[in-house]
Design a protein around this motif. Structure first.
Motif, mmCIF file in Angstrom:
data_model
loop_
_atom_site.group_PDB
_atom_site.id
_atom_site.type_symbol
_atom_site.label_atom_id
_atom_site.label_comp_id
_atom_site.label_asym_id
_atom_site.label_seq_id
_atom_site.Cartn_x
_atom_site.Cartn_y
_atom_site.Cartn_z
ATOM 1 N N GLU A 4 45.078 6.691 25.493
ATOM 2 C CA GLU A 4 46.314 7.444 25.703
ATOM 3 C C GLU A 4 47.432 6.777 24.907
ATOM 4 O O GLU A 4 47.912 5.705 25.270
ATOM 5 C CB GLU A 4 46.669 7.478 27.194
ATOM 6 N N GLN A 5 47.816 7.405 23.800
ATOM 7 C CA GLN A 5 48.870 6.855 22.964
ATOM 8 C C GLN A 5 49.627 7.998 22.295
ATOM 9 O O GLN A 5 49.069 8.743 21.490
ATOM 10 C CB GLN A 5 48.298 5.904 21.909
ATOM 11 N N ASN A 6 50.886 8.146 22.637
ATOM 12 C CA ASN A 6 51.694 9.228 22.085
ATOM 13 C C ASN A 6 52.131 8.896 20.667
ATOM 14 O O ASN A 6 52.550 7.775 20.381
ATOM 15 C CB ASN A 6 52.925 9.474 22.960
ATOM 16 N N ASP A 7 52.025 9.884 19.785
ATOM 17 C CA ASP A 7 52.405 9.681 18.387
ATOM 18 C C ASP A 7 52.526 11.056 17.739
ATOM 19 O O ASP A 7 51.597 11.867 17.830
ATOM 20 C CB ASP A 7 51.339 8.842 17.664
ATOM 21 N N PRO A 8 53.638 11.357 17.077
ATOM 22 C CA PRO A 8 53.781 12.667 16.431
ATOM 23 C C PRO A 8 52.781 12.891 15.305
ATOM 24 O O PRO A 8 52.576 14.027 14.880
ATOM 25 C CB PRO A 8 55.224 12.636 15.889
ATOM 26 N N GLY A 9 52.163 11.818 14.838
ATOM 27 C CA GLY A 9 51.170 11.963 13.778
ATOM 28 C C GLY A 9 49.844 12.507 14.267
ATOM 29 O O GLY A 9 49.004 12.929 13.464
ATOM 30 N N PHE A 10 49.624 12.515 15.622
ATOM 31 C CA PHE A 10 48.380 13.006 16.188
ATOM 32 C C PHE A 10 48.499 14.492 16.524
ATOM 33 O O PHE A 10 49.558 14.961 16.953
ATOM 34 C CB PHE A 10 48.006 12.249 17.460
ATOM 35 N N ARG A 11 47.395 15.212 16.365
ATOM 36 C CA ARG A 11 47.376 16.612 16.765
ATOM 37 C C ARG A 11 47.503 16.680 18.292
ATOM 38 O O ARG A 11 46.792 15.996 19.017
ATOM 39 C CB ARG A 11 46.072 17.266 16.309
ATOM 40 N N ALA A 34 46.893 10.843 21.191
ATOM 41 C CA ALA A 34 45.502 10.610 20.803
ATOM 42 C C ALA A 34 44.551 11.176 21.843
ATOM 43 O O ALA A 34 43.488 11.705 21.512
ATOM 44 C CB ALA A 34 45.254 9.117 20.610
ATOM 45 N N ALA A 35 44.940 11.094 23.130
ATOM 46 C CA ALA A 35 44.068 11.575 24.207
ATOM 47 C C ALA A 35 43.880 13.086 24.166
ATOM 48 O O ALA A 35 42.928 13.609 24.753
ATOM 49 C CB ALA A 35 44.622 11.153 25.561
ATOM 50 N N ALA A 36 44.769 13.807 23.474
ATOM 51 C CA ALA A 36 44.610 15.260 23.346
ATOM 52 C C ALA A 36 43.405 15.614 22.483
ATOM 53 O O ALA A 36 42.998 16.781 22.443
ATOM 54 C CB ALA A 36 45.875 15.875 22.741
ATOM 55 N N ASN A 37 42.848 14.637 21.799
ATOM 56 C CA ASN A 37 41.727 14.869 20.890
ATOM 57 C C ASN A 37 40.372 14.566 21.518
ATOM 58 O O ASN A 37 39.361 14.524 20.813
ATOM 59 C CB ASN A 37 41.910 14.033 19.620
ATOM 60 N N ASP A 38 40.308 14.353 22.832
ATOM 61 C CA ASP A 38 39.026 14.118 23.501
ATOM 62 C C ASP A 38 38.135 15.359 23.356
ATOM 63 O O ASP A 38 38.600 16.483 23.557
ATOM 64 C CB ASP A 38 39.232 13.827 24.988
ATOM 65 N N TYR A 39 36.869 15.126 23.035
ATOM 66 C CA TYR A 39 35.960 16.265 22.875
ATOM 67 C C TYR A 39 34.524 15.846 23.134
ATOM 68 O O TYR A 39 34.194 14.651 23.195
ATOM 69 C CB TYR A 39 36.089 16.869 21.468
ATOM 70 N N THR A 40 33.666 16.863 23.295
ATOM 71 C CA THR A 40 32.227 16.651 23.473
ATOM 72 C C THR A 40 31.487 17.396 22.374
ATOM 73 O O THR A 40 31.804 18.546 22.076
ATOM 74 C CB THR A 40 31.768 17.166 24.846
ATOM 75 N N ARG A 41 30.506 16.746 21.784
ATOM 76 C CA ARG A 41 29.699 17.349 20.720
ATOM 77 C C ARG A 41 28.245 17.434 21.184
ATOM 78 O O ARG A 41 27.644 16.446 21.584
ATOM 79 C CB ARG A 41 29.786 16.522 19.446
ATOM 80 N N LEU A 42 27.692 18.644 21.135
ATOM 81 C CA LEU A 42 26.296 18.883 21.488
ATOM 82 C C LEU A 42 25.544 19.289 20.227
ATOM 83 O O LEU A 42 25.929 20.261 19.564
ATOM 84 C CB LEU A 42 26.187 19.975 22.542
ATOM 85 N N THR A 43 24.509 18.546 19.886
ATOM 86 C CA THR A 43 23.776 18.780 18.642
ATOM 87 C C THR A 43 22.286 18.948 18.931
ATOM 88 O O THR A 43 21.692 18.146 19.659
ATOM 89 C CB THR A 43 23.961 17.614 17.653
ATOM 90 N N GLY A 44 21.706 19.995 18.359
ATOM 91 C CA GLY A 44 20.265 20.200 18.423
ATOM 92 C C GLY A 44 19.674 20.165 17.027
ATOM 93 O O GLY A 44 20.292 20.637 16.068
#
Length: 407
Positions: free
Chosen positions: A187-194, A198-208
């Motif tokens: 968790e780090q606020n920065d206008p350079g992050f979407r 930074a925590a707004a970019n948490d995601y899960t990737r499922l690959t087969g």
């Protein structure tokens, strides 16, 4: 240190394993210097610790300032693996820490914990599962964070589950794998992050992945691989970045002779986003590796890869990463290994269109004192080779000296 009776300049491997087909300078067994580990019933325990110090002449490279600092390094590696001839299972743990002297903002601690198991079916078929949890960091010198106000490495965690299987049917090998990886950022606020954090970019990737290979001769085969990947973001306001990626690769593994072998895959990849306003990414995909063994004392490795990666930048969603490397390992003496490496990475952004290119050159020397101790000296130079508007050009030099103790 040279074994008794061996010439410093002409020492040649004498153990049959040392000249086995496909064995390189870095992977060659060295019976006089390899740690023995600790033998337990059905298992082998290996452990190693590295302690050292170094100097970084530009710890804030890419941020517009130039701060040099000495640092202390520590690294720990543990593994407990089964020693049975059939089936396999084990535990692996690593931890690495760097502490900058007088400027702790640039310090970091990484670790990983993993477990795996493989159940053998017949001669060459098997099923396996893996689990790992990793803590790593993005340095402030990365292009991904260079336009923000980041003043310390960005910590993130990755948790991965993977199941895979191999079925050998005469000359045909069928493979399948399913992997789920969850990425969680500090968790780090920065206008350079979407998303502004930074925590707004948490995601899960499922690959087969499914693949098939036809084996002509041992070490020589052709293959076809298909991968499907779905990325889902945790936060609702980022769901437009959710994506689906497909790729098809055709390639071969080819053991040319005792002095060269290669593996490669070439194909096409396309990523489409949930938000119709985001432009899809498509283009050629490739991955490959070539190993040349001009002599028993010299190994050359060439590798290249092209992938699509997620971006943290406020103006981007994903980028295309093209990377290449060349590595040379030379056994100057039986207990003295020299390694040189050249690497380059190109990041292609499309919102707006821009390209960033970075190169790395490194040299290292590994002196094996005995089975349990070695000394490693290294130098690494990092340079931004192509920096579009908004990026800071930089050069960075790192010097390190480490003592490795192993059992």
């Amino acid at each position: 240190m040279i074994e008794s009776g061996a010439s410093p300049a002409t020492a040649q491997p004498s153990d049959p394993q040392e000249v086995a087909r496909g064995v390189t300078v870095s992977t060659r067994p060295r019976p006089a210097y390899d740690p023995l580990g600790v033998r337990l019933p059905g298992f082998r325990l290996d452990a190693a610790i590295e302690l050292g110090a170094g100097y970084d002449d530009n710890a804030t490279a890419g941020s517009g300032s130039n701060t040099s600092s000495a640092f202390l390094d520590q690294q720990l590696n543990l593994s407990l693996v089964s020693t049975r001839t059939r089936h396999a299972y084990g535990l692996i743990a690593t931890q690495a820490t760097r502490r900058y002297i007088g400027d702790d903002d640039y310090s970091w601690t990484d670790y990983s914990l993993g477990a795996y198991g493989r159940y053998d079916i017949g001669r060459a078929s098997s099923v396996g599962v893996e689990y790992s949890r990793t803590r790593s960091h993005i340095d402030i010198t990365s292009f991904e964070v260079s336009q923000g106000s980041l003043t310390r490495p960005l910590r993130y965690d990755v948790e991965t589950f993977r199941a895979n299987g191999v079925a050998a049917l005469n000359r045909v090998n069928l493979t399948a794998a399913l992997e789920s990886s969850s990425f969680s950022f500090q968790e780090q606020n920065d206008p350079g992050f979407r998303g502004g954090s930074a925590a707004a970019n948490d995601y899960t990737r499922l690959t087969g992945e499914i693949g098939a290979a036809y084996v002509f001769l041992p070490g020589r085969s052709v293959m076809l691989t298909t991968r499907l990947s779905e990325i889902t973001y945790d936060r609702a306001d980022q769901r437009g970045r959710d994506s689906f990626t497909w790729e098809v690769l055709a390639g071969a593994r080819y053991d040319i002779n005792a002095l060269a072998y290669a593996s490669f895959g070439v194909g096409y990849r396309r990523r489409e986003f949930e938000d119709p306003g985001l432009r899809s990414i498509s283009g050629p995909a490739f991955e490959g590796r070539l190993v040349l063994l001009p002599s028993q004392l010299l190994s050359l490795t060439i590798g290249a890869q092209r992938t699509i990666e997620e971006s943290l930048r406020s103006t981007n969603v994903s980028y295309v990463l093209t990377s290449g490397r060349f590595q040379a390992d030379y056994e100057l003496r039986r207990n003295l290994i020299l390694t040189g490496e050249l690497r380059a990475e190109q990041l292609e952004y499309q919102e707006p269109d821009r390209t960033a290119l970075q190169g790395v050159a490194s040299l290292s020397m590994r002196l094996l004192l005995n089975r349990n101790a070695s000394v490693i000296a290294s130098y690494r130079h990092v340079r931004s080779l192509d920096t579009p508007d908004g990026f800071q050009e930089f050069d960075r030099n790192l010097f390190q000296l480490r003592l490795r103790l192993a059992i």
